[in-house]
Enzyme design. Structure first.
Site, PDB file in Angstrom:
ATOM      1  N   THR A  86      30.282  29.645   6.766  1.00 44.09           N
ATOM      2  CA  THR A  86      29.883  28.273   7.059  1.00 44.09           C
ATOM      3  C   THR A  86      30.628  27.306   6.149  1.00 44.09           C
ATOM      4  OG1 THR A  86      27.980  26.831   7.430  1.00 44.09           O
ATOM      5  CG2 THR A  86      27.802  28.360   5.570  1.00 44.09           C
ATOM      6  N   LYS A 128      35.395  27.771   6.615  1.00 47.33           N
ATOM      7  CA  LYS A 128      35.842  28.384   7.876  1.00 47.33           C
ATOM      8  C   LYS A 128      37.365  28.425   8.007  1.00 47.33           C
ATOM      9  CE  LYS A 128      31.678  27.256  10.479  1.00 47.33           C
ATOM     10  NZ  LYS A 128      31.094  26.656  11.683  1.00 47.33           N
ATOM     11  N   ASP A 169      31.820  30.070  17.493  1.00 42.12           N
ATOM     12  CA  ASP A 169      31.291  28.708  17.702  1.00 42.12           C
ATOM     13  C   ASP A 169      31.614  28.186  19.105  1.00 42.12           C
ATOM     14  OD1 ASP A 169      29.976  28.288  15.294  1.00 42.12           O
ATOM     15  OD2 ASP A 169      31.710  27.408  14.305  1.00 42.12           O
ATOM     16  N   GLY A 198      33.768  12.783  16.031  1.00 41.48           N
ATOM     17  CA  GLY A 198      34.057  13.639  14.872  1.00 41.48           C
ATOM     18  C   GLY A 198      35.251  14.531  15.150  1.00 41.48           C
ATOM     19  N   GLY A 246      36.123  17.258  12.664  1.00 40.22           N
ATOM     20  CA  GLY A 246      36.105  18.244  11.586  1.00 40.22           C
ATOM     21  C   GLY A 246      36.223  19.654  12.140  1.00 40.22           C
ATOM     22  N   ASN A 271      37.162   9.539  15.875  1.00 46.51           N
ATOM     23  CA  ASN A 271      36.846   9.911  14.489  1.00 46.51           C
ATOM     24  C   ASN A 271      37.052   8.736  13.555  1.00 46.51           C
ATOM     25  OD1 ASN A 271      35.998  11.976  12.666  1.00 46.51           O
ATOM     26  ND2 ASN A 271      38.078  12.043  11.844  1.00 46.51           N
ATOM     27  N   ARG A 272      36.260   8.726  12.452  1.00 44.24           N
ATOM     28  CA  ARG A 272      36.395   7.691  11.426  1.00 44.24           C
ATOM     29  C   ARG A 272      37.831   7.666  10.914  1.00 44.24           C
ATOM     30  NH1 ARG A 272      32.689   8.638   6.244  1.00 44.24           N
ATOM     31  NH2 ARG A 272      33.934  10.531   6.221  1.00 44.24           N
ATOM     32  N   THR A 273      38.370   8.842  10.555  1.00 46.09           N
ATOM     33  CA  THR A 273      39.775   8.933  10.142  1.00 46.09           C
ATOM     34  C   THR A 273      40.598   9.254  11.390  1.00 46.09           C
ATOM     35  OG1 THR A 273      38.941   9.872   8.086  1.00 46.09           O
ATOM     36  CG2 THR A 273      41.322   9.978   8.434  1.00 46.09           C
TER      37      THR A 273
HETATM   38  P1  NAP Z   1      33.291  18.669   8.763  1.00 46.42           P
HETATM   39  O1  NAP Z   1      34.441  19.570   8.996  1.00 46.42           O
HETATM   40  O2  NAP Z   1      32.969  18.251   7.369  1.00 46.42           O
HETATM   41  O3  NAP Z   1      33.538  17.322   9.652  1.00 46.42           O
HETATM   42  C1  NAP Z   1      32.660  16.238   9.571  1.00 46.42           C
HETATM   43  C2  NAP Z   1      33.083  15.146  10.552  1.00 46.42           C
HETATM   44  O4  NAP Z   1      32.110  14.112  10.481  1.00 46.42           O
HETATM   45  C3  NAP Z   1      34.438  14.520  10.251  1.00 46.42           C
HETATM   46  O5  NAP Z   1      35.042  14.188  11.467  1.00 46.42           O
HETATM   47  C4  NAP Z   1      34.054  13.256   9.480  1.00 46.42           C
HETATM   48  O6  NAP Z   1      34.968  12.175   9.624  1.00 46.42           O
HETATM   49  C5  NAP Z   1      32.766  12.871  10.172  1.00 46.42           C
HETATM   50  N1  NAP Z   1      31.907  12.079   9.297  1.00 46.42           N
HETATM   51  C6  NAP Z   1      31.248  12.520   8.185  1.00 46.42           C
HETATM   52  N2  NAP Z   1      30.558  11.492   7.644  1.00 46.42           N
HETATM   53  C7  NAP Z   1      30.794  10.401   8.415  1.00 46.42           C
HETATM   54  C8  NAP Z   1      30.341   9.048   8.362  1.00 46.42           C
HETATM   55  N3  NAP Z   1      29.492   8.614   7.408  1.00 46.42           N
HETATM   56  N4  NAP Z   1      30.755   8.199   9.323  1.00 46.42           N
HETATM   57  C9  NAP Z   1      31.585   8.615  10.303  1.00 46.42           C
HETATM   58  N5  NAP Z   1      32.049   9.892  10.406  1.00 46.42           N
HETATM   59  C10 NAP Z   1      31.643  10.769   9.462  1.00 46.42           C
HETATM   60  O7  NAP Z   1      31.938  19.276   9.350  1.00 46.42           O
HETATM   61  P2  NAP Z   1      31.776  20.292  10.580  1.00 46.42           P
HETATM   62  O8  NAP Z   1      31.968  21.689  10.119  1.00 46.42           O
HETATM   63  O9  NAP Z   1      32.598  19.810  11.727  1.00 46.42           O
HETATM   64  O10 NAP Z   1      30.206  20.125  10.900  1.00 46.42           O
HETATM   65  C11 NAP Z   1      29.697  18.925  11.448  1.00 46.42           C
HETATM   66  C12 NAP Z   1      28.215  19.092  11.790  1.00 46.42           C
HETATM   67  O11 NAP Z   1      28.076  20.097  12.803  1.00 46.42           O
HETATM   68  C13 NAP Z   1      27.377  19.583  10.588  1.00 46.42           C
HETATM   69  O12 NAP Z   1      26.144  18.905  10.602  1.00 46.42           O
HETATM   70  C14 NAP Z   1      27.205  21.077  10.870  1.00 46.42           C
HETATM   71  O13 NAP Z   1      26.018  21.607  10.299  1.00 46.42           O
HETATM   72  C15 NAP Z   1      27.126  21.064  12.388  1.00 46.42           C
HETATM   73  N6  NAP Z   1      27.480  22.364  13.012  1.00 46.42           N
HETATM   74  C16 NAP Z   1      26.572  22.920  13.842  1.00 46.42           C
HETATM   75  C17 NAP Z   1      26.869  24.124  14.470  1.00 46.42           C
HETATM   76  C18 NAP Z   1      25.846  24.705  15.407  1.00 46.42           C
HETATM   77  O14 NAP Z   1      25.915  25.907  15.683  1.00 46.42           O
HETATM   78  N7  NAP Z   1      24.933  23.898  15.925  1.00 46.42           N
HETATM   79  C19 NAP Z   1      28.098  24.762  14.254  1.00 46.42           C
HETATM   80  C20 NAP Z   1      29.010  24.169  13.385  1.00 46.42           C
HETATM   81  C21 NAP Z   1      28.687  22.948  12.768  1.00 46.42           C
HETATM   82  P3  NAP Z   1      36.295  12.051   8.692  1.00 46.42           P
HETATM   83  O15 NAP Z   1      37.296  12.972   9.277  1.00 46.42           O
HETATM   84  O16 NAP Z   1      36.675  10.630   8.804  1.00 46.42           O
HETATM   85  O17 NAP Z   1      35.858  12.452   7.311  1.00 46.42           O
END
Ligand code: NAP
Length: 306
Positions: free
Chosen positions: A91, A95, A131, A155, A157, A179-181
């Site tokens: 996690t 990853k 995933d 998003g 990420g 996405n923000r960025t």
């Molecule tokens: P990550 O790689 O850290 O990416 C986070 C994304 O959110 C980036 O695009 C980031 O934008 C954006 N972001 C963060 N804070 C922000 C803000 N204040 N305003 C605007 N955009 C913002 O995280 P991830 O691994 O993709 O995970 C994202 C979410 O999905 C988490 O909550 C995770 O627990 C969940 N998830 C769930 C599952 C499931 O099975 N349900 C599986 C995987 C992940 P920037 O690029 O601009 O920083």
């Protein structure tokens, strides 16, 4: 749509499956170990979900959280071989790092550029990604159509990579990644373009797309892949009412109750899918890799409170 349609179809759970007392009594010399690896990991629902599945099927397995610092990640992955650990789920934030540390990646993991499941095949440490399957199955079980869909993904990420892969393989017609960025959205679109069939449109955007009424009016699915609002507060400025009434809203992020993104969508009467559905289905695919058995998804849903 918020409730699962056929989640109980794979196997019937036993009522007391997830009781910690059952798990403690069950750990012995022969017990096989599976773990979730991340930093932090204490918030994860995966141990409860997988242990409930082992209990439901009477398997001699235990699933534990393991926290490793980045500097020790290589050693942690090698421990599958040295300690005979059956497998790991990976996690945040590892990853992508783990993809570089396994002996071999599955085609899916390589295409996504991230590994969320590691297991031993003989002496070889294999990295896979469940995933995308979790997202695709949560969508189909909730009657969300991917083929021909016009999607907004919020998003860019690690999890958005898997979502894009699933959308491309599922035949989505048009995907806007906001996405923000913005440069990260552009990088993601370039990396995942090969997963999309010829003729589909894949576009990178800033968060201004969330207020673009003409774009929103043509969406059939909006996916949130940011954690915004999880720690309290509001979701991003998003004109949910500009989407068509049947436009599905899928949140990857999840909590014990509906997230701000899903609350807003539900208030506007839009169909919703809770991230715990994807959590269960990606876990079910990993369970199959770890045990060779079909996962008892009803027990897993019960363990994560759905
Ligand atoms: P990550 O790689 O850290 O990416 C986070 C994304 O959110 C980036 O695009 C980031 O934008 C954006 N972001 C963060 N804070 C922000 C803000 N204040 N305003 C605007 N955009 C913002 O995280 P991830 O691994 O993709 O995970 C994202 C979410 O999905 C988490 O909550 C995770 O627990 C969940 N998830 C769930 C599952 C499931 O099975 N349900 C599986 C995987 C992940 P920037 O690029 O601009 O920083």
């Amino acid at each position: 749509m918020a409730s699962r349609a056929k989640a109980g179809s794979e196997a019937k759970p036993r009522r007391a499956a997830a009781r910690p007392a059952d798990l403690r009594a069950g750990v012995r010399g022969t017990t096989r170990v599976v773990a979730i690896l991340g930093d932090p990991v204490d918030h994860s629902l995966s141990p409860a979900m997988h242990n409930a599945a082992y209990a439901a099927l009477g398997l001699d397995y235990v699933y534990v959280p393991l926290r490793a610092p980045r500097a020790k990640l290589r050693d942690a992955i090698r421990s599958l071989r040295t300690l005979g650990i059956v497998g790991l789920n990976v996690t945040v934030p590892y990853k992508e790092d783990v993809a570089r540390l396994v002996d071999r990646q599955s085609d899916t993991a390589r295409a996504i550029g991230a590994v969320n499941t590691v297991y031993l095949a003989g002496d070889e440490i294999v990295g896979d990604n469940t995933d995308a399957e979790g997202f695709a199955r949560a969508s189909s079980e909730n009657s969300v159509k991917i083929r021909g869909a016009r999607v907004l993904v919020i998003g860019a990420g690690g999890s958005a990579r898997a979502v894009l892969y699933a959308l491309g393989r599922g035949g989505a017609a048009e995907v806007v990644v906001a996405n923000r960025t913005r440069s990260k959205a552009a990088r993601l679109v370039r990396a995942l373009a090969p997963a999309f069939p010829a003729g589909s449109a894949l576009v990178a955007s800033g968060l201004d797309a969330l207020g673009d009424r003409s774009l929103l009016a043509t969406r059939t699915l909006v996916v949130n892949s940011t954690p915004v609002g999880l720690k309290g507060g509001e979701f991003l400025a998003y004109e949910v009412v500009a989407t068509p009434e049947r436009c599905a809203h899928f949140d990857l992020a999840y909590g014990k109750t509906a997230t701000p993104f899903l609350r807003e969508a539900a208030r506007a009467g839009r169909p919703t899918v809770d991230g715990r559905h994807m959590l269960v289905y990606q876990g079910a695919a990993a369970f199959r890799l770890f045990t060779g058995k079909k996962a008892p998804v009803a027990a897993m849903f019960a363990a994560v409170g759905v």
